[in-house]
Design an enzyme around this catalytic site. Structure first.
Site, PDB file in Angstrom:
ATOM      1  CG  MET A   4      -5.755  -4.469  -3.469  1.00 57.38           C
ATOM      2  SD  MET A   4      -4.569  -5.571  -2.637  1.00 57.38           S
ATOM      3  CE  MET A   4      -5.473  -7.135  -2.702  1.00 57.38           C
ATOM      4  N   GLY A   5      -6.328  -0.300  -2.447  1.00 57.21           N
ATOM      5  CA  GLY A   5      -6.050   0.986  -1.810  1.00 57.21           C
ATOM      6  C   GLY A   5      -7.326   1.589  -1.256  1.00 57.21           C
ATOM      7  NE  ARG A   6     -11.735  -0.389   1.814  1.00 57.20           N
ATOM      8  CZ  ARG A   6     -12.893  -0.697   1.238  1.00 57.20           C
ATOM      9  NH1 ARG A   6     -12.925  -1.103  -0.019  1.00 57.20           N
ATOM     10  NH2 ARG A   6     -14.022  -0.604   1.888  1.00 57.20           N
ATOM     11  CG  ASP A  37      -2.018  -1.025   1.110  1.00 57.52           C
ATOM     12  OD1 ASP A  37      -2.370  -1.380  -0.025  1.00 57.52           O
ATOM     13  OD2 ASP A  37      -2.502  -1.493   2.152  1.00 57.52           O
ATOM     14  CG  LEU A  52      -4.280 -12.255  -9.689  1.00 56.43           C
ATOM     15  CD1 LEU A  52      -4.845 -12.090 -11.085  1.00 56.43           C
ATOM     16  CD2 LEU A  52      -3.656 -13.623  -9.526  1.00 56.43           C
ATOM     17  CD  GLN A  53      -4.128  -5.025  -6.429  1.00 57.21           C
ATOM     18  OE1 GLN A  53      -3.834  -3.846  -6.554  1.00 57.21           O
ATOM     19  NE2 GLN A  53      -5.375  -5.440  -6.500  1.00 57.21           N
ATOM     20  NE  ARG A  54      -2.738 -10.505  -0.339  1.00 59.93           N
ATOM     21  CZ  ARG A  54      -3.773 -10.568   0.490  1.00 59.93           C
ATOM     22  NH1 ARG A  54      -4.348  -9.464   0.895  1.00 59.93           N
ATOM     23  NH2 ARG A  54      -4.219 -11.716   0.927  1.00 59.93           N
TER      24      ARG A  54
END
Lengths: 298, 298
Positions: free
Chosen positions: A71-73, A27, A184-186
């Site tokens: 992703m990213g809140r 993140d 997948l991105q992590r």
């Protein structure tokens, strides 16, 4: 934050243990460090995959609107990495980050403009955590739909990208596809950044070194040399400087319209994704290491 | 099929043109060829990504059910590629293909067994096109939910994986995540199989060679040597042999329970994903070729 809690807990238990944090998070939202281990690799995966989707969308002559969800809140670092794809000429036309209040009408008008200019080809990237001015997640807009009849108990209308793609289908009357990079991105280690992997290794080694030398309640941090050529230095910072502070993308790195990143972000992020690091391959597939527990050697 | 139509159209127009097909499709479902250009690369991407998700799901001690959705309406070749990940010890516990009629009760019972055996860790891969015995797509089960109130016009409850993950959440009361490989599985050139890329190049060259030599209405096909070591030969077959025939996975390559692949499939697919082929990299990102139109040289 976790480090801080563990350290306080152990002290309360009178258990002597030195705690040195490593700011690992894709993140990239931790304070007191230039960037975080993991970010460069996830950013590289996201940028490459976005470029590939861009190319795929241009194979056919028909209109194609793609909404990619990253992703990213609360912080848009990962979504911003898609600007690297745009920098290479194969990236999103529009980028929406949680740092900027999301307005559905403006969004539709933004997309329409690109749609008309680009013969129906539009690539949009969004953070999962974008919110409207009332503070409501856009992903929650979808649950209105499912509220009435909830046969599966926990069913919900997918995420942010799906809500937006559905809206665009309705408004533009064309094919609109939602793609989530999801887990997948992590975990896409086959696509890791060599720079990131090397820095992460050094950060871990330093943490052990400091802990063994008697220092506690600190975190290893990255510091970038203020030189044209990228160089990453390592330092330690007090855990209290880090706990509960969330680092967001500076407003001046986002363009005025709030739909893209400036050159300052490219200059920040591009060095972090340099070099390729892939796990060793065996029969065309990665061979994952199975670690044994051994005492650390400094 | 397209080739056949084009050829007939041109003949009807009295336009002299030799048509040689190349069986390019990641779906791998064309008759008269051992496999199709594109399949090996997509299979490699799918197998690697599945291995990475497997590893990710094992990072935490909490239960984690993942349903991965792979392309394939009628043939399960791409989904079957996840068996290569299982062969490497980091793949799905259960695989559901369109070749086998899907039964929700059996599915839930299959998953429960693995869930209990593996401390709540379950990886499931499914083809988008699985159907129940009435011939209804499982992905349509979700639209029951959205039918009542359709605020976005075209909104629907995501795909097959999302329907199944929602169901499992409800039944098992645990976290269940749906992941779609979506477009990524057909465009992830950074993950291509060298074997596939080389064979595809040869297939294209042969097609041009045959067309120029005066042959028409044929397709280049792959033929595998019947030897222990993998070797791919090229031949041409009549287009009529190929048109409208869909090649599915033989029943004997699927295990008795219909939830996995046998060694015969591994032996078939593993040679196709050998070797790494990545586009040239520039600044850590792929440099895509921009092709000029030039006359073919044989």
């Amino acid at each position: 934050d976790t480090c801080n809690k563990i350290s306080k807990y152990l002290q309360a238990q009178n258990y002597e243990c030195n705690i040195i944090g490593v700011p690992k998070t894709i993140d990239n939202d931790l304070a007191a460090t230039d960037h975080c281990p993991g970010y460069g690799s996830a950013a590289r995966y996201i940028a490459i995959s976005t470029m590939e989707v861009y190319l795929d969308a241009r194979v056919y002559d028909t209109p194609m609107v793609c909404v990619l969800e990253v992703m990213g809140r609360n912080a848009g670092w990962l979504t911003a990495a898609t600007a690297l794809a745009a920098y290479k000429g194969a990236g999103p036309d529009l980028i929406y980050l949680p740092e900027i209040v999301f307005d559905m009408d403006k969004f539709i008008s933004d997309v329409k403009k690109v749609y008309e200019k680009n013969n129906g080809k539009v690539i949009i990237t969004v953070s999962e955590g974008i919110k409207d001015k009332a503070g409501r997640y856009i992903s929650e807009y979808g649950s209105d739909l499912a509220k009435e009849k909830d046969a599966f108990g926990h069913a919900q209308l997918g995420g942010t990208a799906q809500v937006l793609a559905s809206k665009l289908k309705q408004v533009l009357g064309c094919k609109a596809r939602a793609i989530e990079f999801s887990l997948l991105q992590r975990c896409a280690s086959h696509c890791a950044s060599k720079t990131d992997v090397e820095e992460a290794f050094n950060a871990g080694r330093m943490a052990v070194k400091y802990a063994v030398s008697g220092i506690t309640d600190h975190m290893v941090a990255y510091e970038r040399d203020n030189t044209p050529e990228y160089k990453c230095n390592y330092k330690i910072v007090n855990l209290s400087e880090v706990a509960n502070a969330e680092k967001k993308i500076p407003r001046e790195w986002i363009n005025e319209e709030g739909t893209g990143l400036t050159q300052a972000f490219i200059d920040y992020a591009l060095p972090l994704i340099q070099g390729e690091s892939s796990p060793p391959m065996e029969n065309g597939l990665p061979r994952f290491a199975k670690l044994k527990k051994v005492k650390a050697q400094i």
